[in-house]
Scaffold this active site. Structure first.
Site, short mmCIF file in Angstrom:
data_model
loop_
_atom_site.label_atom_id
_atom_site.label_comp_id
_atom_site.label_asym_id
_atom_site.label_seq_id
_atom_site.Cartn_x
_atom_site.Cartn_y
_atom_site.Cartn_z
CB SER A 139 -0.49 8.95 7.84
OG SER A 139 -1.46 8.74 8.84
CE1 TYR A 152 -0.27 3.88 6.78
CE2 TYR A 152 -1.00 5.23 8.63
CZ TYR A 152 -0.92 5.01 7.27
OH TYR A 152 -1.48 5.91 6.39
N1 LIG Z 1 -7.09 6.37 3.47
C1 LIG Z 1 -6.73 7.22 4.42
O1 LIG Z 1 -7.56 7.63 5.25
C2 LIG Z 1 -5.31 7.67 4.52
C3 LIG Z 1 -4.99 8.60 5.53
C4 LIG Z 1 -3.70 9.06 5.62
C5 LIG Z 1 -2.74 8.62 4.73
N2 LIG Z 1 -3.06 7.71 3.78
C6 LIG Z 1 -2.01 7.28 2.85
O2 LIG Z 1 -2.44 7.50 1.51
C7 LIG Z 1 -1.76 6.59 0.64
C8 LIG Z 1 -2.78 5.92 -0.27
O3 LIG Z 1 -3.62 5.12 0.52
P1 LIG Z 1 -5.13 4.79 0.13
O4 LIG Z 1 -5.96 5.24 1.22
O5 LIG Z 1 -5.38 5.23 -1.26
O6 LIG Z 1 -5.09 3.19 0.23
P2 LIG Z 1 -5.54 2.05 -0.74
O7 LIG Z 1 -6.82 2.37 -1.41
O8 LIG Z 1 -5.42 0.81 0.07
O9 LIG Z 1 -4.41 2.06 -1.86
C9 LIG Z 1 -3.11 1.64 -1.58
C10 LIG Z 1 -2.38 1.54 -2.90
O10 LIG Z 1 -1.04 1.09 -2.64
C11 LIG Z 1 -0.74 0.05 -3.55
N3 LIG Z 1 0.29 -0.81 -2.99
C12 LIG Z 1 0.27 -1.48 -1.80
N4 LIG Z 1 1.40 -2.19 -1.65
C13 LIG Z 1 2.15 -1.94 -2.76
C14 LIG Z 1 3.42 -2.39 -3.20
N5 LIG Z 1 4.15 -3.26 -2.47
N6 LIG Z 1 3.91 -1.92 -4.38
C15 LIG Z 1 3.18 -1.08 -5.13
N7 LIG Z 1 1.96 -0.63 -4.77
C16 LIG Z 1 1.46 -1.06 -3.61
C17 LIG Z 1 -2.09 -0.66 -3.76
O11 LIG Z 1 -2.14 -1.33 -4.99
P3 LIG Z 1 -1.89 -2.89 -5.24
O12 LIG Z 1 -2.56 -3.64 -4.12
O13 LIG Z 1 -2.49 -3.07 -6.58
O14 LIG Z 1 -0.40 -3.06 -5.25
C18 LIG Z 1 -3.01 0.54 -3.86
O15 LIG Z 1 -2.99 1.10 -5.15
C19 LIG Z 1 -1.02 5.62 1.54
O16 LIG Z 1 0.34 5.98 1.59
C20 LIG Z 1 -1.67 5.82 2.90
O17 LIG Z 1 -0.82 5.50 3.95
C21 LIG Z 1 -4.33 7.24 3.63
#
Ligand SMILES: NC(=O)c1ccc[n+]([C@@H]2O[C@H](COP(=O)([O-])OP(=O)(O)OC[C@H]3O[C@@H](n4cnc5c(N)ncnc54)[C@H](OP(=O)(O)O)[C@@H]3O)[C@@H](O)[C@H]2O)c1
Length: 260
Positions: A139, A152
């Protein structure tokens, strides 16, 4: 098309799920992990109905035994592991350091940092054998301090540096940290919903504005870049921090995919 097998964590929602769909369309065998069993089953059915190969391995990346089981089940079903995409993540706690709950800090570091470390270690023998690829989803918060996101920011900065050490140690694998941009996912909903109490008002307003003005990326856009990197990133990119819109990824995409 490819016969490769890709493990994707965080594949129940958001970026991880979108990446799974694109990688399956590109012909890879997909191993989807997250804790939400029902969502994973739906995604597996969707991929299979479209002619792809996928299995669900529900589990928690912060548990060592779940990381090992993920690799074992991938091997049992598909006979090899070529790539690991660490996309599972959590933003919480959203609170200033003076008020953050240390128990939630601990969970944050276990999911965002320790989980990828343990899964990478479990998969390394396979990845080394097949000159595989590891893509760690990082990120901008790893390098830019965001008030209210201490756990984070620290976890993602740790992930970046872990990736550097990995790239320095293991020349048989390609290890990349990926910046996906600001994406329209559940994580952004959490920032909008819980940020008011834990972030400075002007910072929180920025994220409300991204949403109101339609500036969030659809997950399949960075997901397409992530899928391509996980299958085709060249070895010389190992150790790099790559944004989703890096022109080199677009070039790889043109080389290897028709529609994405
Ligand atoms: N959204 C943004 O703007 C953004 C920006 C920069 C970076 N990111 C990064 O992108 C990645 C994906 O994020 P996203 O935006 O897609 O978020 P999201 O929609 O909240 O998805 C997060 C995913 O992680 C899974 N997860 C959480 N805890 C877990 C655990 N203990 N074991 C296994 N799976 C787990 C959740 O599934 P379950 O709850 O079913 O376990 C879900 O599938 C993350 O690493 C995040 O930091 C996101």
């Amino acid at each position: 098309m490819t016969e490769k097998t890709v493990i994707i964590t965080g594949a129940s929602k958001g970026l991880g799920a979108a990446t799974a769909f694109v990688a399956a369309e590109l012909g890879a065998n997909i191993v989807l992990n997250a804790r939400s069993t029902d969502l994973l089953a739906e995604h597996v059915a969707h991929i299979r109905n479209a002619g792809g190969n996928a299995i669900a391995v529900p589990g928690d990346v912060s548990r060592l035994e779940d990381c090992h089981r993920l690799v074992e089940e991938a091997l049992t079903h598909f006979g090899r592991v070529d790539s690991v995409i660490n996309s599972a993540g959590t933003i919480e706690p959203i609170a200033p350091i003076r008020r953050a709950d240390p128990g939630i800090w601990q969970k944050n570091l276990e999911i965002n940092l320790l989980g990828p470390m343990m899964l990478i270690q479990a998969a390394l023998p396979q990845l080394m054998l097949h000159h595989g690829r590891i893509i760690n989803v990082s990120s901008g918060a790893a390098v830019n301090a965001v008030p209210g996101w201490s756990g984070y920011c620290a976890a993602k900065a740790g992930l970046n540096h872990f990736n550097q050490v990995l790239a320095a140690e293991e020349k048989e694998v390609t290890a990349i940290t990926f910046l996906p941009g600001i994406i329209d996912t559940h994580m952004q909903e959490v920032v909008r919903d819980k940020g008011a109490g834990g972030m400075p008002p002007e910072q929180h307003a920025r994220f409300l504005r991204f949403h109101q003005q339609g500036e969030l990326l659809p997950p399949e856009v960075p997901g397409g870049a992530l899928a391509i990197l996980s299958l085709y990133a060249p070895a010389e990119w190992s150790g790099q921090l790559m944004p989703w819109d890096d022109p080199r990824i677009q070039h790889l995409r043109l080389q290897y995919s028709a529609g994405h």
